[in-house]
Design a protein around this motif. Structure first.
Motif, PDB file in Angstrom:
ATOM      1  N   GLY A 105       0.786  -1.227   0.000  1.00 11.56           N
ATOM      2  CA  GLY A 105       0.000   0.000   0.000  1.00 11.56           C
ATOM      3  C   GLY A 105       0.815   1.273   0.000  1.00 11.56           C
ATOM      4  N   MET A 106       2.121   1.165   0.133  1.00 12.06           N
ATOM      5  CA  MET A 106       2.967   2.345   0.173  1.00 12.06           C
ATOM      6  C   MET A 106       2.874   3.108  -1.146  1.00 12.06           C
ATOM      7  SD  MET A 106       7.027   2.542   1.150  1.00 12.06           S
ATOM      8  CE  MET A 106       6.753   1.410   2.497  1.00 12.06           C
ATOM      9  N   PRO A 107       2.623   4.421  -1.121  1.00 13.92           N
ATOM     10  CA  PRO A 107       2.461   5.183  -2.359  1.00 13.92           C
ATOM     11  C   PRO A 107       3.785   5.543  -3.019  1.00 13.92           C
ATOM     12  CG  PRO A 107       2.204   6.638  -0.496  1.00 13.92           C
ATOM     13  CD  PRO A 107       2.391   5.255   0.074  1.00 13.92           C
ATOM     14  N   LYS A 108       4.668   4.591  -3.070  1.00 11.82           N
ATOM     15  CA  LYS A 108       5.984   4.755  -3.692  1.00 11.82           C
ATOM     16  C   LYS A 108       6.524   3.355  -3.962  1.00 11.82           C
ATOM     17  CE  LYS A 108       6.508   7.061   0.049  1.00 11.82           C
ATOM     18  NZ  LYS A 108       6.979   8.014   1.094  1.00 11.82           N
ATOM     19  N   PRO A 109       7.386   3.187  -4.957  1.00  9.20           N
ATOM     20  CA  PRO A 109       7.840   1.836  -5.314  1.00  9.20           C
ATOM     21  C   PRO A 109       8.775   1.228  -4.279  1.00  9.20           C
ATOM     22  CG  PRO A 109       8.913   3.486  -6.675  1.00  9.20           C
ATOM     23  CD  PRO A 109       7.891   4.215  -5.869  1.00  9.20           C
ATOM     24  N   VAL A 110       8.668  -0.108  -4.144  1.00 10.38           N
ATOM     25  CA  VAL A 110       9.508  -0.868  -3.221  1.00 10.38           C
ATOM     26  C   VAL A 110      10.242  -1.947  -4.004  1.00 10.38           C
ATOM     27  CG1 VAL A 110       9.608  -2.215  -1.100  1.00 10.38           C
ATOM     28  CG2 VAL A 110       7.807  -0.493  -1.396  1.00 10.38           C
ATOM     29  N   VAL A 111      11.550  -1.966  -3.859  1.00  8.67           N
ATOM     30  CA  VAL A 111      12.398  -2.957  -4.521  1.00  8.67           C
ATOM     31  C   VAL A 111      12.899  -3.947  -3.489  1.00  8.67           C
ATOM     32  CG1 VAL A 111      14.552  -3.314  -5.808  1.00  8.67           C
ATOM     33  CG2 VAL A 111      13.118  -1.305  -6.279  1.00  8.67           C
ATOM     34  N   ALA A 112      12.809  -5.234  -3.802  1.00  9.48           N
ATOM     35  CA  ALA A 112      13.417  -6.257  -2.959  1.00  9.48           C
ATOM     36  C   ALA A 112      14.767  -6.631  -3.558  1.00  9.48           C
ATOM     37  CB  ALA A 112      12.528  -7.493  -2.876  1.00  9.48           C
ATOM     38  N   GLY A 113      15.824  -6.535  -2.762  1.00  7.77           N
ATOM     39  CA  GLY A 113      17.143  -7.011  -3.164  1.00  7.77           C
ATOM     40  C   GLY A 113      17.365  -8.343  -2.483  1.00  7.77           C
TER      41      GLY A 113
END
Length: 270
Positions: A105-113
């Motif tokens: 739901g975060m209004p910004k992108p999330v990258v998993a490393g």
């Protein structure tokens, strides 16, 4: 700027990017209560911070996250039996659900490393991110049925959407280690990189997103989530709503002007 939320979860914000690092390498980043609380709080802090335009979730050591700390869990099962009706799995509602909601739901992108094995809830965390950069030595395992449990951490929702109902059922009913290459071919992995390059590649992807049109990215996340299981007409209505929002952003004006001037846009994230 750096802020250590807890020893088990490190939190740092720099140039619009929040880097959240799971930091229990000796336990393969298994999630005890302290780690779950720290991860939940770090994600909620990143979501609320207007200076943060993208998030990178990664880990130290040879594992990304192997899910629940079973040593702690065994103790909680014993406590539940002694209390006659206590719920040792209340952590799903208290911790795992808020963590997954914060990621999706975060209004910004999330990258998993993803640097190593991602199992159980760790697999769920990776799936809940918007983009997965994965080391070629990493692996994935649903794990839940292997300890006589059902899916949590959003896996029942995210996994079928990525690979289809049939393949998801196969991985859930018959948990086993899936190599990074196999996960890439299934559609779980967005970018597969040599293990030695994982940290740099994941950070580069996250920083590129942190310098991009944040309002548009937020709308894309919402649009993708809304479109799952909706009719075409419902999806079209949502696209209209979100496009109006994105079109009113400063970044859209900047992008159009840069296109006409044949320049690279410099986004402000608003």
């Amino acid at each position: 700027m750096a802020d250590h939320m807890a020893d088990s979860v490190l939190y740092e914000v720099s140039d619009g990017l929040a880097t959240i690092t799971l930091n229990r390498p000796d336990a393969m980043n298994a999630m005890d209560t302290a780690a779950k609380v720290a991860l939940r709080d770090a994600l909620e802090a990143a979501a609320a911070d207007t200076a943060v335009r993208a998030v990178l979730l990664t880990a130290t050591g040879r594992a990304f996250c192997v899910g629940q700390d079973l040593k702690e869990h065994v103790a909680k099962l014993a406590e539940a039996r002694e209390s006659d009706g206590g719920n040792a799995l209340s952590t799903v509602r208290e911790h795992y659900n808020p963590i997954v909601r914060a990621l999706t739901g975060m209004p910004k992108p999330v990258v998993a490393g993803v640097n190593g094995v991602a199992a159980g809830a760790g697999f769920g965390f990776a799936l809940a991110c918007d983009y997965r950069v994965v080391a070629d030595t990493a692996s994935f395992n649903t794990s839940f049925a292997g300890v006589a449990l059902t899916a949590d951490s959003g896996v029942s929702w995210t996994l079928p959407r990525l690979i289809g109902q049939s393949r998801a059922a196969d991985l859930l009913f018959f948990p086993r280690s899936i190599s990074a290459q196999d996960a890439y071919e299934l559609g779980i992995v967005n970018r597969l990189v040599p293990a030695a390059d994982l940290a740099a590649e994941a950070a580069a992807v996250a920083r590129a997103l942190a310098s991009g049109p944040t309002v548009a990215y937020a709308a894309l996340k919402e649009s993708l989530a809304h479109g799952a299981g909706r009719t075409l007409d419902e999806a079209l209505e949502k696209e209209d709503e979100l496009q109006t929002r994105a079109g009113a952003s400063e970044d859209h004006t900047i992008a159009v002007r840069a296109f006409l001037d044949k320049e690279k846009p410099k986004y402000l994230g608003r």
